[in-house]
Every structure is written in structure tokens, then in C-alpha cells.
Design an enzyme around this catalytic site. Structure first.
Site, PDB file in Angstrom:
ATOM      1  N   ASN A 106     101.252   2.912  84.520  1.00 22.48           N
ATOM      2  CA  ASN A 106     102.271   3.190  83.503  1.00 22.48           C
ATOM      3  C   ASN A 106     103.581   3.518  84.213  1.00 22.48           C
ATOM      4  O   ASN A 106     103.716   4.582  84.809  1.00 22.48           O
ATOM      5  CB  ASN A 106     101.781   4.376  82.653  1.00 22.48           C
ATOM      6  N   TRP A 107     104.530   2.602  84.141  1.00 24.12           N
ATOM      7  CA  TRP A 107     105.807   2.802  84.855  1.00 24.12           C
ATOM      8  C   TRP A 107     106.756   3.724  84.098  1.00 24.12           C
ATOM      9  O   TRP A 107     107.828   4.057  84.599  1.00 24.12           O
ATOM     10  CB  TRP A 107     106.494   1.460  85.094  1.00 24.12           C
ATOM     11  N   LYS A 108     106.397   4.077  82.904  1.00 21.98           N
ATOM     12  CA  LYS A 108     107.247   4.926  82.054  1.00 21.98           C
ATOM     13  C   LYS A 108     108.670   4.342  81.979  1.00 21.98           C
ATOM     14  O   LYS A 108     108.812   3.123  82.000  1.00 21.98           O
ATOM     15  CB  LYS A 108     107.227   6.366  82.564  1.00 21.98           C
ATOM     16  N   HIS A 135      99.966   8.621  74.345  1.00 25.47           N
ATOM     17  CA  HIS A 135     100.230   9.245  75.652  1.00 25.47           C
ATOM     18  C   HIS A 135     100.809  10.638  75.410  1.00 25.47           C
ATOM     19  O   HIS A 135     101.526  10.853  74.437  1.00 25.47           O
ATOM     20  CB  HIS A 135     101.212   8.370  76.446  1.00 25.47           C
ATOM     21  N   GLU A 159     103.238  12.133  76.542  1.00 33.03           N
ATOM     22  CA  GLU A 159     104.701  12.172  76.348  1.00 33.03           C
ATOM     23  C   GLU A 159     105.066  11.717  74.931  1.00 33.03           C
ATOM     24  O   GLU A 159     106.032  12.210  74.346  1.00 33.03           O
ATOM     25  CB  GLU A 159     105.389  11.332  77.428  1.00 33.03           C
ATOM     26  N   GLU A 184      93.433  12.370  79.613  1.00 35.48           N
ATOM     27  CA  GLU A 184      94.617  12.777  80.366  1.00 35.48           C
ATOM     28  C   GLU A 184      94.974  14.220  80.031  1.00 35.48           C
ATOM     29  O   GLU A 184      95.736  14.476  79.071  1.00 35.48           O
ATOM     30  CB  GLU A 184      95.798  11.880  79.987  1.00 35.48           C
ATOM     31  N   GLY A 186     101.773  14.137  86.110  1.00 32.10           N
ATOM     32  CA  GLY A 186     103.093  14.071  86.740  1.00 32.10           C
ATOM     33  C   GLY A 186     103.489  15.260  87.575  1.00 32.10           C
ATOM     34  O   GLY A 186     104.670  15.453  87.848  1.00 32.10           O
ATOM     35  N   SER A 205      97.820  12.767  87.918  1.00 34.61           N
ATOM     36  CA  SER A 205      98.079  12.986  89.352  1.00 34.61           C
ATOM     37  C   SER A 205      97.017  12.364  90.258  1.00 34.61           C
ATOM     38  O   SER A 205      96.625  12.955  91.273  1.00 34.61           O
ATOM     39  CB  SER A 205      98.232  14.489  89.639  1.00 34.61           C
ATOM     40  N   GLY A 226     100.379   7.170  86.625  1.00 33.55           N
ATOM     41  CA  GLY A 226     101.819   7.240  86.414  1.00 33.55           C
ATOM     42  C   GLY A 226     102.512   7.052  87.751  1.00 33.55           C
ATOM     43  O   GLY A 226     102.721   5.927  88.218  1.00 33.55           O
ATOM     44  N   GLY A 227     102.822   8.166  88.420  1.00 42.93           N
ATOM     45  CA  GLY A 227     103.564   8.131  89.682  1.00 42.93           C
ATOM     46  C   GLY A 227     102.999   7.145  90.707  1.00 42.93           C
ATOM     47  O   GLY A 227     103.765   6.394  91.336  1.00 42.93           O
TER      48      GLY A 227
END
Ligand code: PEP
Length: 256
Positions: A11-13, A96, A98, A168, A174, A214, A235-236
Site C-alpha cells: 500500500n503506497w498510500k 484501512h 486511515e 492491522e 507506520g 510495521s 505500508g512503509g
């Protein structure tokens, strides 16, 4: 989809523009090996999905939308529907943390989006997870149950086969504080138990459940050892081609 395949979703957000995304996919294509036992999915921003759909080798990468609206068309300024994404993406991320916490999406929204995805031939990736506070006051099980039935309320047992669940925990996203393998094992077991309660043993055993929070090339193998974990939502780590490809390799080599 069966559980013989590990699923790795990046997920590149809200990162990388059109050209940067294209360059990054070029780099990923050189690094990420194609394996029959791993499905690799990229979730770039909405803006770049179409360009990337023309660029990627679908044997190597599938595409996911990070979000979409649940109506198929109409007067909904600024929104993009699952119908419009049909043929461009194979997966759609729903609920998600967010979306839930920054944009106040509810279980009613996730349920409508799960339905929209299924209706349009897109595999829904339903994200569920508790906050640090909910965990601290012992509400993790209730939150996971509520978000699971909230999102899946109208899904039949035949349709369940198309659904992916991502556990999650919000407190692990993150920030480098990944959940311990024991916490993940306990939560993912509880999710599968809830699915069994709702859909029966056979249907629940077939559902792919991912962990996200993470995950790095250093801790990925610890989660892959857990028999109930079928891959990751990253994510990251999805924004570094070397790290991302190393996690894909770990999934390929995992014995489960
Ligand atoms: C996520 O955003 O879904 C996520 C898991 O992020 P990170 O891997 O950066 O914790």
C-alpha cells in the site's frame, strides 16, 4: 483463490506521482521474482492506477485500489467507483485504519464497499484492527468481531472465498512497533474462529488472512511461520524495492 498462495500487498498510500510510480514499478519489476506460490499486489494512488495497469506484467503484479466509493455511478463529485475500477484492479482495500480514523468510515461504509467490490468482480481486502486504547481496556476481541461482521454482513459463504481479511492493529501501523508474533497469532486465530462461527469450518479455512503493521524484511519470517497468516499488507516496506522484494522472497520460501 486458495491459501496455497501467499499474498503480499504493498500500500503506497499518498506517495509517488505518476512518473515516480512508473519508474518505481520498473525498478520493482527487475527485483521482484515471479513465484507460483506468491501473489504480489501493488496499491498505488488512484491517479496512477490506469498508467500502471498498462505497464505491469499481470503475471508479476496485480493491482489494488486503496479506496473507492460504494455506488456504481452517479452524482458523487470527487469519487471513483468499483465499476470504474473494474478491469484495472483485481483487489480493493477496504476499511484501512486511515480510512476509519482519519476519514471516519464506519462498518456501514465497509459493508457497502465489500458488496460493491464483489458485485464488480474485485476482491475486497477488509482491514480490521483495534486501537492501542481498545487493546489496553481488553476490547480487542469485541472490536475484531464487530468490524468483521460489520464488513461481511451481506456476504454469502460462496462469496467469502473472494474476500481477504487483513488484521492491522492500529497501534502497529507506520511506527516501527510491530505486533509480537504471539499477538498476531492470537488475533488471527480469533478472526478465523469468528469466520467459522459465521460461515462454518470449510469456508473459514479457505479465507486468506493477512497481517499488517510495521512488517520489515527482518521480522517477516516470524509471522510467516504462523500457520494462520497468509501474507502481508505492507505500508512503509512497500516503498523500498529491495525491502519489498526481500519480503516477497521470504513468503516464497515460507514452509506454511
Ligand atoms: C498499512 O498502512 O497498512 C501498514 C501496515 O503500514 P506499515 O507497514 O507502514 O506499518
Amino acid at each position: 483463490m486458495t491459501r496455497d498462495k501467499k499474498l503480499i500487498i504493498g500500500n503506497w498510500k499518498m506517495n509517488l506521482g505518476v512518473q515516480e510510480s512508473s519508474l518505481y514499478v520498473h525498478k520493482l519489476a527487475e527485483k521482484v521474482q515471479i513465484h507460483r506460490n506468491v501473489e504480489v499486489v501493488l496499491a498505488p494512488t488512484m491517479l496512477t492506477l490506469q498508467t500502471l495497469s498498462l505497464q505491469v506484467n499481470f503475471r508479476q503484479f496485480k493491482l489494488a485500489a486503496q479506496n473507492f466509493y460504494w455506488r456504481d455511478s452517479g452524482a458523487f463529485t470527487g469519487e471513483v467507483s468499483a465499476t470504474q475500477l473494474r478491469g484495472i484492479v483485481q483487489y480493493g482495500i477496504i476499511g484501512h485504519s486511515e480510512r476509519r480514523h482519519v476519514f471516519h468510515e464506519t462498518d456501514k461504509d465497509t459493508r457497502a464497499k465489500v458488496q460493491a467490490a464483489i458485485r464488480n468482480g474485485i476482491r475486497p481486502v477488509l482491514c480490521i484492527g483495534e486501537t492501542a486504547n481498545e487493546r489496553a481496556i481488553g476490547e480487542t476481541d469485541d472490536i475484531l468481531y464487530d468490524q468483521l461482521i460489520g464488513g461481511l454482513a451481506n456476504v454469502t459463504s460462496e462469496e467469502l472465498n473472494e474476500v481477504v481479511i487483513a488484521y492491522e492493529p492500529v497501534w502497529a501501523i507506520g511506527n516501527g512497533h510491530s505486533a509480537s508474533p504471539l499477538d498476531v497469532k492470537t488475533a488471527v486465530r480469533a478472526i478465523r474462529h469468528n469466520l467459522k462461527h459465521l460461515y462454518g469450518a470449510k469456508a473459514s479455512e479457505a479465507v486468506q488472512i493477512l497481517y499488517g503493521g510495521s512488517v520489515t524484511e527482518h521480522n517477516a519470517a516470524d509471522y510467516l511461520e504462523l500457520s494462520d497468516v497468509d501474507g502481508f499488507l505492507l505500508g512503509g516496506s512497500s516503498l523500498d524495492a529491495k525491502v519489498f522484494s526481500e519480503i516477497v522472497e521470504k513468503a516464497h520460501k515460507s514452509k506454511n
